[in-house]
Design a protein around this motif. Sequence first.
Motif, mmCIF file in Angstrom:
data_model
loop_
_atom_site.group_PDB
_atom_site.id
_atom_site.type_symbol
_atom_site.label_atom_id
_atom_site.label_comp_id
_atom_site.label_asym_id
_atom_site.label_seq_id
_atom_site.Cartn_x
_atom_site.Cartn_y
_atom_site.Cartn_z
ATOM 1 N N ASN A 78 0.739 -1.113 -0.076
ATOM 2 C CA ASN A 78 -0.124 0.076 -0.086
ATOM 3 C C ASN A 78 0.914 1.383 -0.020
ATOM 4 N N PHE A 79 0.659 1.926 -0.876
ATOM 5 C CA PHE A 79 1.694 3.069 -1.317
ATOM 6 C C PHE A 79 0.812 4.529 -0.846
ATOM 7 N N SER A 80 -0.634 4.238 -0.619
ATOM 8 C CA SER A 80 -1.526 5.260 -0.391
ATOM 9 C C SER A 80 -0.896 6.263 0.837
ATOM 10 N N ASN A 81 -0.259 5.752 2.015
ATOM 11 C CA ASN A 81 0.243 6.410 3.003
ATOM 12 C C ASN A 81 1.366 7.101 2.925
ATOM 13 N N LEU A 82 2.354 6.997 1.896
ATOM 14 C CA LEU A 82 3.367 7.240 1.653
ATOM 15 C C LEU A 82 3.329 8.933 0.817
ATOM 16 N N THR A 83 4.110 9.959 1.299
ATOM 17 C CA THR A 83 4.083 11.030 0.568
ATOM 18 C C THR A 83 4.863 10.911 -0.773
ATOM 19 N N LEU A 84 4.773 11.961 -1.735
ATOM 20 C CA LEU A 84 5.532 11.710 -3.071
ATOM 21 C C LEU A 84 7.069 11.608 -2.836
ATOM 22 N N LYS A 85 7.515 12.453 -1.775
ATOM 23 C CA LYS A 85 8.905 12.297 -1.413
ATOM 24 C C LYS A 85 9.374 11.067 -1.002
ATOM 25 N N GLU A 86 8.437 10.464 -0.251
ATOM 26 C CA GLU A 86 8.937 9.043 0.248
ATOM 27 C C GLU A 86 8.824 8.118 -0.727
ATOM 28 N N LEU A 87 7.961 8.225 -1.791
ATOM 29 C CA LEU A 87 7.773 7.375 -3.008
ATOM 30 C C LEU A 87 8.914 7.635 -3.941
ATOM 31 N N GLN A 88 9.421 8.760 -4.170
ATOM 32 C CA GLN A 88 10.556 9.137 -4.960
ATOM 33 C C GLN A 88 11.828 8.403 -4.331
ATOM 34 N N LYS A 89 12.045 8.429 -3.128
ATOM 35 C CA LYS A 89 13.066 7.711 -2.343
ATOM 36 C C LYS A 89 13.260 6.486 -2.400
ATOM 37 N N GLN A 90 11.849 5.512 -2.415
ATOM 38 C CA GLN A 90 11.670 4.149 -2.471
ATOM 39 C C GLN A 90 12.036 3.998 -3.859
ATOM 40 N N LEU A 91 11.533 4.670 -4.928
ATOM 41 C CA LEU A 91 11.833 4.630 -6.269
ATOM 42 C C LEU A 91 13.291 4.331 -6.762
ATOM 43 N N HIS A 92 14.256 5.185 -6.249
ATOM 44 C CA HIS A 92 15.433 5.325 -6.340
ATOM 45 C C HIS A 92 15.900 4.212 -5.736
ATOM 46 N N THR A 93 15.715 3.646 -4.323
ATOM 47 C CA THR A 93 16.151 2.446 -3.924
ATOM 48 C C THR A 93 15.836 1.177 -4.516
ATOM 49 N N ALA A 94 14.717 1.210 -5.188
ATOM 50 C CA ALA A 94 14.233 0.022 -6.011
ATOM 51 C C ALA A 94 15.125 -0.198 -7.108
ATOM 52 N N VAL A 95 15.444 1.036 -7.723
ATOM 53 C CA VAL A 95 16.342 0.931 -9.274
ATOM 54 C C VAL A 95 17.697 0.632 -8.859
ATOM 55 N N ASP A 96 18.375 1.199 -7.497
ATOM 56 C CA ASP A 96 19.550 0.903 -7.104
ATOM 57 C C ASP A 96 19.721 -0.793 -6.797
ATOM 58 N N ASN A 97 18.658 -1.287 -6.176
ATOM 59 C CA ASN A 97 18.686 -2.726 -6.178
ATOM 60 C C ASN A 97 18.028 -3.730 -7.231
ATOM 61 N N GLU A 98 18.059 -2.719 -8.502
ATOM 62 C CA GLU A 98 17.726 -3.713 -9.609
ATOM 63 C C GLU A 98 16.412 -4.332 -9.389
ATOM 64 N N ASN A 99 15.446 -3.628 -8.606
ATOM 65 C CA ASN A 99 14.082 -4.349 -8.503
ATOM 66 C C ASN A 99 13.082 -3.386 -9.490
ATOM 67 N N TYR A 100 13.144 -3.895 -10.561
ATOM 68 C CA TYR A 100 12.325 -3.028 -11.781
ATOM 69 C C TYR A 100 10.791 -3.295 -11.571
ATOM 70 N N GLU A 101 10.355 -4.372 -11.075
ATOM 71 C CA GLU A 101 9.197 -4.606 -10.682
ATOM 72 C C GLU A 101 8.611 -3.860 -9.953
ATOM 73 N N LEU A 102 9.225 -3.538 -8.878
ATOM 74 C CA LEU A 102 8.659 -2.641 -7.632
ATOM 75 C C LEU A 102 8.932 -1.347 -8.084
ATOM 76 N N ALA A 103 9.834 -1.031 -8.842
ATOM 77 C CA ALA A 103 10.227 0.404 -9.487
ATOM 78 C C ALA A 103 9.060 0.802 -10.378
ATOM 79 N N ALA A 104 8.437 -0.074 -11.220
ATOM 80 C CA ALA A 104 7.323 0.121 -11.880
ATOM 81 C C ALA A 104 6.067 0.432 -11.362
ATOM 82 N N LYS A 105 5.841 -0.366 -10.156
ATOM 83 C CA LYS A 105 4.661 -0.064 -9.316
ATOM 84 C C LYS A 105 4.825 1.184 -8.715
ATOM 85 N N ILE A 106 5.814 1.689 -8.387
ATOM 86 C CA ILE A 106 6.147 2.888 -7.442
ATOM 87 C C ILE A 106 5.876 4.288 -8.374
#
Length: 203
Positions: A167-195
């Motif tokens: 559930n991403f609805s509780n996260l702010t845009l800033k937090e989502l952007q941070k998670q997006l960068h983390t997912a890309v760094d970890n090569e987790n492209y499935e998660l990155a696409a969802k974020i």
Amino acid sequence: MSLIQLTIKGISYSQTQSGAYALVLSEIDGARTLPIIIGAFEAQSIAIALESEIRPPRPLTHDLFKTFSDAFDINIKEVIIHKLVDGVFFSSLICEREGKEEIIDTRTSDAIAIAVRFDAPIFTYENIIDKAGIYLKVDEEMAIENKFGSKEVSLETEKVDIKDTGNFSNLTLKELQKQLHTAVDNENYELAAKIRDEISKRS
């Protein structure tokens, strides 16, 4: 709107979510990548078409499409990913027969599987990659090439941790952007696409 040509960078498999794959496309003349969630059959079909050493004993559906098209002198000129709505990509096959051009609506995963078999170029519009594209660093680009290179596509890759993707609805845009960068760094492209899709919904 200008068209951006894409190439297949690889396919990433999530062992924690059955049937979930991320097809990673990248700009030919740019640094952005476009992860697209696809099904298991389409992922397998694309991977087999990219790997010249693998030949299934019986033709897959996309192989049948290629044989049928060749028999009736139908050529696939190009694939265009032309729309993105609520995280779903819409695509078209641009076909030609006897000088007459036809546009056929198709799922993006099928369009890519067919494009590979016809050696047809894949395009998207600038506004779509602006909205859904992800920038990668040079070392991350090299890591994907080594791990999921189009000449060595594997459907068996390392386990992807997606415990926090519910559930991403509780996260702010800033937090989502941070998670997006983390997912890309970890090569987790499935998660990155969802974020990325969640961020797009809020834009």
